[in-house]
Design a protein around this motif. Sequence first.
Motif, PDB file in Angstrom:
ATOM      1  N   UNK A   7       0.839  -1.201   0.000  1.00 10.57           N
ATOM      2  CA  UNK A   7       0.000   0.000   0.000  1.00 10.57           C
ATOM      3  C   UNK A   7       0.871   1.247   0.000  1.00 10.57           C
ATOM      4  N   UNK A   8       1.925   1.219   0.835  1.00 14.46           N
ATOM      5  CA  UNK A   8       2.816   2.379   0.911  1.00 14.46           C
ATOM      6  C   UNK A   8       3.515   2.624  -0.416  1.00 14.46           C
ATOM      7  N   UNK A   9       3.972   1.526  -1.059  1.00 19.54           N
ATOM      8  CA  UNK A   9       4.646   1.671  -2.344  1.00 19.54           C
ATOM      9  C   UNK A   9       3.704   2.231  -3.392  1.00 19.54           C
ATOM     10  N   UNK A  10       2.448   1.679  -3.441  1.00 19.45           N
ATOM     11  CA  UNK A  10       1.467   2.190  -4.405  1.00 19.45           C
ATOM     12  C   UNK A  10       1.171   3.661  -4.160  1.00 19.45           C
ATOM     13  N   UNK A  11       1.028   4.019  -2.847  1.00 19.79           N
ATOM     14  CA  UNK A  11       0.739   5.425  -2.517  1.00 19.79           C
ATOM     15  C   UNK A  11       1.924   6.316  -2.887  1.00 19.79           C
ATOM     16  N   UNK A  12       3.137   5.835  -2.574  1.00 21.15           N
ATOM     17  CA  UNK A  12       4.322   6.626  -2.877  1.00 21.15           C
ATOM     18  C   UNK A  12       4.490   6.817  -4.373  1.00 21.15           C
ATOM     19  N   UNK A  60      16.623  10.453   4.400  1.00 22.20           N
ATOM     20  CA  UNK A  60      16.080  10.534   5.748  1.00 22.20           C
ATOM     21  C   UNK A  60      17.048   9.835   6.694  1.00 22.20           C
ATOM     22  N   UNK A  61      16.963  10.189   7.971  1.00 25.76           N
ATOM     23  CA  UNK A  61      17.797   9.564   8.992  1.00 25.76           C
ATOM     24  C   UNK A  61      16.882   8.929  10.022  1.00 25.76           C
ATOM     25  N   UNK A  62      16.665   7.611   9.937  1.00 22.44           N
ATOM     26  CA  UNK A  62      15.737   6.942  10.861  1.00 22.44           C
ATOM     27  C   UNK A  62      16.057   7.198  12.323  1.00 22.44           C
ATOM     28  N   UNK A  63      17.341   7.227  12.686  1.00 21.54           N
ATOM     29  CA  UNK A  63      17.687   7.481  14.076  1.00 21.54           C
ATOM     30  C   UNK A  63      17.246   8.876  14.510  1.00 21.54           C
ATOM     31  N   UNK A 114      14.232  19.187   3.928  1.00 21.41           N
ATOM     32  CA  UNK A 114      13.972  20.626   3.911  1.00 21.41           C
ATOM     33  C   UNK A 114      13.730  21.119   2.491  1.00 21.41           C
ATOM     34  N   UNK A 115      14.439  20.544   1.516  1.00 19.72           N
ATOM     35  CA  UNK A 115      14.189  20.913   0.119  1.00 19.72           C
ATOM     36  C   UNK A 115      12.768  20.528  -0.278  1.00 19.72           C
ATOM     37  N   UNK A 116      12.334  19.352   0.167  1.00 20.78           N
ATOM     38  CA  UNK A 116      10.956  18.929  -0.103  1.00 20.78           C
ATOM     39  C   UNK A 116       9.972  19.943   0.469  1.00 20.78           C
ATOM     40  N   UNK A 117      10.216  20.365   1.706  1.00 15.26           N
ATOM     41  CA  UNK A 117       9.310  21.338   2.336  1.00 15.26           C
ATOM     42  C   UNK A 117       9.339  22.680   1.622  1.00 15.26           C
ATOM     43  N   UNK A 118      10.520  23.073   1.140  1.00  8.44           N
ATOM     44  CA  UNK A 118      10.653  24.364   0.483  1.00  8.44           C
ATOM     45  C   UNK A 118      10.058  24.380  -0.917  1.00  8.44           C
ATOM     46  N   UNK A 119      10.030  23.217  -1.582  1.00 11.27           N
ATOM     47  CA  UNK A 119       9.689  23.211  -2.996  1.00 11.27           C
ATOM     48  C   UNK A 119       8.432  22.433  -3.358  1.00 11.27           C
ATOM     49  N   UNK A 131       4.624  11.966   6.460  1.00  5.49           N
ATOM     50  CA  UNK A 131       4.878  10.725   5.726  1.00  5.49           C
ATOM     51  C   UNK A 131       5.213  11.017   4.270  1.00  5.49           C
ATOM     52  N   UNK A 132       4.470  11.946   3.676  1.00  2.00           N
ATOM     53  CA  UNK A 132       4.772  12.334   2.299  1.00  2.00           C
ATOM     54  C   UNK A 132       6.187  12.905   2.191  1.00  2.00           C
ATOM     55  N   UNK A 133       6.560  13.693   3.193  1.00  3.54           N
ATOM     56  CA  UNK A 133       7.892  14.293   3.190  1.00  3.54           C
ATOM     57  C   UNK A 133       8.972  13.222   3.155  1.00  3.54           C
ATOM     58  N   UNK A 134       8.807  12.164   3.967  1.00  6.58           N
ATOM     59  CA  UNK A 134       9.806  11.089   3.991  1.00  6.58           C
ATOM     60  C   UNK A 134       9.880  10.372   2.639  1.00  6.58           C
ATOM     61  N   UNK A 135       8.720  10.058   2.087  1.00  4.08           N
ATOM     62  CA  UNK A 135       8.693   9.329   0.819  1.00  4.08           C
ATOM     63  C   UNK A 135       9.279  10.183  -0.300  1.00  4.08           C
ATOM     64  N   UNK A 136       8.893  11.434  -0.353  1.00  3.34           N
ATOM     65  CA  UNK A 136       9.402  12.318  -1.397  1.00  3.34           C
ATOM     66  C   UNK A 136      10.900  12.557  -1.244  1.00  3.34           C
ATOM     67  N   UNK A 137      11.382  12.587   0.012  1.00  2.00           N
ATOM     68  CA  UNK A 137      12.823  12.747   0.220  1.00  2.00           C
ATOM     69  C   UNK A 137      13.578  11.550  -0.360  1.00  2.00           C
ATOM     70  N   UNK A 138      13.048  10.355  -0.164  1.00  2.58           N
ATOM     71  CA  UNK A 138      13.675   9.162  -0.737  1.00  2.58           C
ATOM     72  C   UNK A 138      13.655   9.215  -2.263  1.00  2.58           C
ATOM     73  N   UNK A 139      12.506   9.648  -2.824  1.00  5.63           N
ATOM     74  CA  UNK A 139      12.404   9.740  -4.282  1.00  5.63           C
ATOM     75  C   UNK A 139      13.341  10.809  -4.836  1.00  5.63           C
ATOM     76  N   UNK A 140      13.452  11.931  -4.107  1.00  6.35           N
ATOM     77  CA  UNK A 140      14.324  13.003  -4.568  1.00  6.35           C
ATOM     78  C   UNK A 140      15.774  12.542  -4.601  1.00  6.35           C
ATOM     79  N   UNK A 141      16.185  11.735  -3.625  1.00 10.02           N
ATOM     80  CA  UNK A 141      17.556  11.232  -3.588  1.00 10.02           C
ATOM     81  C   UNK A 141      17.850  10.339  -4.798  1.00 10.02           C
TER      82      UNK A 141
END
Length: 751
Positions: free
Chosen positions: A37-42, A112-115, A141-146, A158-168
């Motif tokens: 579900x998370x992958x489909x949503x992401x 992202x940094x899980x710790x 922060x780039x995700x939040x800014x843009x 949650x969107x921020x984390x997923x988008x950060x992974x995609x942006x990387x």
Amino acid sequence: MFKIADRHFNFSVSYAREHGKLFLLWGGAGALFLGGVTVLWAATLDIPDLSSLESRVVEQSVKIYDRTGSVLLYDLHGNMQRTLIPLSAISPNAEHAVLAIEDPEFYTHNGIKPKAIARAAVMNLVGGDLLGQGGSTITQQVVKLTVLTRDKTISRKLKEWVLALKMERQFSKDQILELYLNQVPYGGELYGVEEASMAFFGKHASDVTLPEAAYLAAVLPAPTRLSPYRAGESGRNEQLDVRKNLVLDKMYEHGYITKEELDEARAAAVAFVPPKDRSIQAPHFVFYVRQYLEDKYGEDALERGGWRVLTTLDADLQGKAEQAIYDGAMRNDEKFKASNAALVAIDPKTGGILAMVGSRNYFDTEIPGAYNAAATKPGRQPGSAFKPFVYAEAFRKGYTPDTVVFDLKTQFSTACSPYNQTSDGDCYSPDNYDNKFRGPISLRNALAQSINIPAVKVLYLAGLRDSITLAKSMGITTLADPARYGLTLVLGGGEVTLLDMTSAYGVFAQNGVRYDPTAILRIEDAAGRIIEDNSSPVGTQVLEPEIAQQINDILSDTQAREPLGVNAVLSFPGHDVALKTGTTDNYRDAWTIGYTPNVVMGIWAGNNDNSPMQKGRVSGLVVGPIWAEVMQYALSIYPAEYFSRSDRQSAQKPALRGEWQVPGGDGLVHEILYWVDKKDPTGVPPINPANDPQYTFWETPVRAWAGSAVFAPPPQELQPASAGTQIPPQQPQPGQPPVQQQTTPFYYEIL
């Protein structure tokens, strides 16, 4: 018992062995389902075209207006400045400073940094705010800014984390860092490190030095609070300097600089280019409003809120005030060595700030002008401008404007002899502003003429603790524990802000009703929804109306004020205007605060570096002309109103209604402590007045004065039956100071 426990344990182990595979199967299936579900949503989340971001931010900027809504004071993004430059055009110092303080592991994590997320979650849970800290990487922060809005919701996070992974995966690390350094806000209309470098230092981002780069990184967490133009009395933002040093420490910790470079950068003096933005009106007021918004709603609301902020400011009065303050401060700098001035005007019926001028010129770097002398705590010493609060407390206890005390050179410290007329060591024997002593004087005349010695006596009679309590209830927020102050408080021994003092005087103007000062009328979001509405404030009765009216009557009594010599400047025929001046005994601060029923205005003059003005110049000369000019303008644009005056009730005790010539049982004239018990002024006279620790100190100069002056007897019916020989009938004459002698001191507690 142990056998039973063993059987339970063996059963659990057996059950786990038998059903473990089932648990693993269901757990794995659940994890796969949630993961799917998370992958489909992401997969549905796309990174948008970054070219449209600038117009999006402008459309959602916060706009600050005057009270009519027709004068735009400031558009936080109306003149947005952003210059996009490649990472190669940015100094490595600037890159490393940001990485060291914001995200030291930027080049090793995957977005992202899980710790860090787990640590932030624990801190949020402990703090009771699940969405407080974010543990954000530069990529996040780039995700939040843009990409995302800055509302704090779990789904957005949650969107921020997923988008950060995609942006990387979509961009390289250098591309992400370049995006960040070009998008990050530096306060106001400044976006990106290039514009910030040009604005702060007058140089390109490629040319900034190590300490300059540290400052650029230090500003980022709170561009308003940490702005280099948000200066303190020192002319610098001390919080920013502390943060800059932290950035340098982090750069050294992570190996970007050597110990020698660290020490040199910490010690280096960095000069900031004066701010160039002239598109702002009422800058001290605007940044006061902006700080309020940031403190209450957060920095995010300022950057993306899209709000329309309707303030209480009267743009016409503000314009007049700014010009008068500038002209007056420049004139005072030349004549009296007073280089700065500030003004606050308030509507006492609502608490709305009508005008705020924090210096002679916000953009003047010489004084420095960005420092808001009108509102920045802890403030300055108010001199005699503090006296009305003490007199009001005395009137509450039963003293009246007609009550008489003796204005004679007096020693107030019980650690010294009553014949010691100095303030050396622990002694305290103040002087009046003109070094004259008037003998018996009513509290009305003593307050109107700003005589110091009667004021110190009134503070003792009213009580230090009770006087401070009243002042705090009226709006003075900077006074600390009463134990820190002594009898000098009534002469301005504590530090206050001009905003607090002006607001507190508004209580007198409103017959004892207190309205908290506010700069906001209404805030609407981009959809027209009301965020905050202060259009119908509710006041609090903190002072009895009759007491406020007594103060108003005294401070508006031009006849009583005449000997002060300020009526030529501070006179408004046909208008009911109350006012009080104040000058500190070291000539570092001069004040004039006054009011009508519908406007209260205060002005301070002095020097930001706390250096003294020219000695011998009282506030009537330094501040009075400026105050009179602006008040005269206010009277011309606001309807004329007059103070309420209730019928004056005569006190029962002769001493409280001013009958000072009544001889005591010894046939002599006495100070008021002979007739009143400080703890119960309206009650019976004290059986033994000498029990009051101040009695001997007040009586000693009266005895000397009475020995060189004669006076008319009171009406026969007022004389006590035990009165001694009558005193010859003549008018009072001021006496000479008593001869120096030594006696055993008394000790007392003035609280």
